[in-house]
Each structure stands twice: as C-alpha cells, then as structure tokens.
Design a protein around this motif. Structure first.
Motif, short mmCIF file in Angstrom:
data_model
loop_
_atom_site.label_atom_id
_atom_site.label_comp_id
_atom_site.label_asym_id
_atom_site.label_seq_id
_atom_site.Cartn_x
_atom_site.Cartn_y
_atom_site.Cartn_z
N ARG A 213 -12.53 18.59 -12.03
CA ARG A 213 -12.69 17.42 -12.73
C ARG A 213 -11.51 16.57 -12.81
N THR A 214 -10.70 17.15 -13.35
CA THR A 214 -9.33 16.53 -13.55
C THR A 214 -8.68 15.95 -12.46
N THR A 215 -8.64 17.08 -11.52
CA THR A 215 -8.02 16.70 -10.06
C THR A 215 -8.71 15.63 -9.31
N ASP A 216 -10.23 15.67 -9.70
CA ASP A 216 -10.70 14.43 -8.95
C ASP A 216 -10.55 13.44 -9.41
N VAL A 217 -10.10 13.21 -10.76
CA VAL A 217 -9.74 11.94 -11.33
C VAL A 217 -8.53 11.37 -11.00
N ARG A 218 -7.56 12.58 -10.90
CA ARG A 218 -6.24 12.15 -10.43
C ARG A 218 -6.27 11.74 -8.84
N LEU A 219 -7.12 12.28 -7.99
CA LEU A 219 -7.09 11.85 -6.52
C LEU A 219 -7.65 10.61 -6.62
N ALA A 220 -8.66 10.32 -7.44
CA ALA A 220 -9.33 8.72 -7.29
C ALA A 220 -8.22 7.86 -7.76
N ILE A 221 -7.44 8.02 -8.91
CA ILE A 221 -6.33 7.14 -9.04
C ILE A 221 -5.25 6.99 -8.15
N HIS B 230 -5.81 6.87 -4.97
CA HIS B 230 -6.55 6.36 -3.73
C HIS B 230 -6.52 4.86 -4.50
N ALA B 231 -6.84 4.62 -5.70
CA ALA B 231 -7.00 3.44 -6.00
C ALA B 231 -5.52 2.52 -6.13
N VAL B 232 -4.61 3.18 -6.28
CA VAL B 232 -3.45 2.63 -6.44
C VAL B 232 -2.91 2.04 -4.89
N ALA B 233 -2.90 3.18 -4.17
CA ALA B 233 -2.77 2.91 -2.78
C ALA B 233 -3.61 1.89 -2.01
N GLY B 234 -4.98 2.05 -2.50
CA GLY B 234 -5.92 1.18 -1.86
C GLY B 234 -5.91 -0.54 -2.27
N TYR B 235 -4.85 -0.85 -3.32
CA TYR B 235 -4.82 -2.20 -3.28
C TYR B 235 -3.82 -2.98 -2.09
N GLY B 236 -3.35 -1.97 -1.32
CA GLY B 236 -2.83 -2.71 0.02
C GLY B 236 -3.79 -3.22 0.91
N SER B 237 -4.92 -2.20 0.85
CA SER B 237 -5.95 -2.62 1.75
C SER B 237 -6.80 -3.82 1.22
N TYR B 238 -6.86 -3.83 -0.21
CA TYR B 238 -7.45 -5.17 -0.61
C TYR B 238 -6.57 -6.55 -0.61
N THR B 239 -5.56 -6.18 -0.33
CA THR B 239 -4.53 -7.26 -0.33
C THR B 239 -4.66 -7.86 1.00
N SER C 275 0.89 -1.21 -0.17
CA SER C 275 0.09 -0.08 -0.10
C SER C 275 0.93 1.17 0.20
N ARG C 276 2.11 1.25 0.66
CA ARG C 276 2.85 2.49 0.60
C ARG C 276 3.40 3.04 -0.82
N LEU C 277 3.35 1.78 -1.82
CA LEU C 277 3.67 2.17 -3.07
C LEU C 277 3.07 3.53 -3.51
N GLY C 278 1.78 3.72 -3.37
CA GLY C 278 1.06 4.53 -3.98
C GLY C 278 0.62 5.71 -3.06
N ASP D 214 -5.74 2.13 5.24
CA ASP D 214 -6.63 3.02 4.86
C ASP D 214 -6.62 4.44 5.69
N LEU D 215 -6.11 4.33 6.95
CA LEU D 215 -5.99 5.58 7.69
C LEU D 215 -4.64 6.15 7.14
N GLY D 216 -3.73 5.35 7.05
CA GLY D 216 -2.56 5.98 6.38
C GLY D 216 -2.68 6.80 5.12
N ILE D 217 -3.56 6.01 4.47
CA ILE D 217 -3.94 6.81 3.04
C ILE D 217 -4.81 8.37 3.21
N SER D 218 -5.76 8.16 4.09
CA SER D 218 -6.55 9.22 4.74
C SER D 218 -5.66 10.55 5.21
#
Length: 277
Positions: free
Chosen positions: A192-200, A202-211, A145-148, A254-258
C-alpha cells in the motif's frame, strides 16, 4: 503495425482539414463541394478506424510473443537455482509491464511523433506564427514534466519488490487462510505504501502532460486570433489540429513517464535471465 498506425494517424490529421473545408462549403452554399468534403470526412474516419484496428491486432500478437520469449528465458535462467517464495510474481506482473518499453513505446511513440509533427505542419500552413507558439508551449510542458520523472523508476521498482514480498507471504501461509500468515499484514501494508509513493511520483510528472494539453490550444488560438482569421472553417480546422497536436505532445510526455516506470520491473526480469536474482 507501425505502417498501419501511421496510416490511421494520417487519416485522423486530414479529418480536421476536410471538416473545415466542409464548414466553409456549407457557409458559402458550395453545392457539390459540400458532398465532396462530406465524403472526405467519412473516408478519413473509416480509414483511421480500420488502420488502428488492424494495428492493434498486430500489436497484441507482438506483445504476446515477447512475453512468451522473456518468460522462457527467465525460466531457463533460474534453472538449478534455489527456489524462493514469491519469485513467481516476476513471471506475471513484471513481464507484462515490459510491454511499455518495447512494442508499447514503439507504437505509441511513432503515432505521437507523427501526429505532433503533422499537426504542427498543418497549423503552420494555416497560420505560421501559431505553429511557433505551439512548439514553444510543447517544449515548456515537456521540460516541466521532467522534474518528477526521476523518482518514478525507483518507486516502480519498490512496488514490484513489495508485490513479490506479498506473494511470498501468501506462499508461506496456510492454503485455507492465506491472510493468517504473520508476514501477510506487513507485506500488504508495504505494498500500500509503495502504491501511494508511485502514484505521487506519477502525479508530479503528469503535470507536464496537463500543461501540454492546456497551453498548446490556448497559445495557438490566441496567436491565430491575432491574425484575424475570419473564416469559420479555418478557425475550426485550426482548433481541431491544435487539440490533436496537444494530445500527441501529452502522449509523448506520458510515454517518457511510462518508460521510467518500466525500468525497475525489466531489471528484475533480466536478473533471472542472467542468473543473478
């Protein structure tokens, strides 16, 4: 708040153990033991619900006081400075996002750490090697998760700045037709552009939570099954405790991401407090 949260977490940790004993009592026709363990499960659920409910009330009260104090400090900091369109967005969205780095981080972090530790201890008491497998799986997931996470703070700051530009565009427009401002479409597109970048990010970092949520139960059940656990109640307790520990590990990630996402908005608030907008 923290004491009540830990009390609710402790009750939630005891619930799978009591439920496993209840299943064993039912399978073995335990008679009175069935009623005792059934009452224990009900009591654990009730104590957990009451503890968490009271903790949430104190949480909301603490957060509201922090919001008020920060807004007052920001207002004092910009007193006498030239006004700027859109600056009001910092008093609304930026201030409320700070919750994630103060009471939110304190409460969620305390609960997650306690549940993870209690879960690993309980698993270790049932099957010691399974606790080791769970700890290794959590460590691997946290590392992934730290990668993103590094991009989240920058993306969050960019989003808040785009939101301020949008607010400024609305302030510059006519009262009846805010979207008619020449700057409004560009500001909306930038947001809109910044929303998409932030979502990406979060998604990259969130794979740690999924794992974490996926690896921990699999690792523990495989190791526990290798030790030939034939008691149905013990297997059930092991599975429930494993899921609880996995959720706690996911919450910590997720807390670290937040926290990374709050750094930008918090810096924008402190710029006004320090009179350096």
């Amino acid at each position: 708040m923290l004491v009540l949260s830990v009390l609710g977490s402790l009750a939630g940790t005891l619930q799978p153990v009591a439920l496993g004993r209840l299943v064993d009592a039912l399978v073995g026709r335990g008679g009175l033991a069935v009623w005792w363990w059934g009452c224990a499960v009900v009591a654990a659920v009730a104590v957990g619900a009451v503890g968490y409910a009271l903790s949430d009330v104190l949480y909301a009260s603490a957060a509201a006081r922090i919001f008020r104090d920060l807004r007052v400090a920001m207002a004092v900091g910009i007193r006498g400075l030239a006004s700027r369109p859109g600056i009001s967005s910092r008093f609304v969205s930026d201030v409320e996002s700070v919750e994630g780095i103060v009471v939110g981080a304190l409460d969620a972090g305390t609960i997650a750490l306690f549940e993870l530790a209690a879960g690993l201890v309980a698993i270790g008491l049932l099957v010691p090697p399974a606790a080791v497998a769970a700890a290794v799986a959590v460590a691997v997931a946290a590392g992934l998760s730290r990668l993103g996470q590094g991009r989240i703070a920058a993306a969050s700051t960019a989003r808040q700045e785009a939101l301020e530009q949008l607010a400024a565009a609305v302030d510059d427009a006519t009262p009846m037709e805010p979207a008619s401002s020449d700057n409004f479409p560009a500001a909306a597109e930038q947001l809109r552009t910044t929303d998409v970048r932030l979502a990406i990010a979060h998604a990259v970092a969130g794979y740690g939570s999924y794992t974490a949520a996926g690896l921990v139960p699999v690792a523990v059940i495989l190791v526990g099954g290798g030790w030939s656990l034939h008691r149905a109640g013990t297997i059930l307790s092991l599975y429930l405790l494993t899921e609880r520990a996995a959720r706690a590990a996911e919450a910590l990630i997720d807390l670290g991401i937040s926290v990374e996402g709050v750094r930008g908005p918090l810096a924008r608030c402190l710029e006004l407090v320090d009179r350096q907008p």
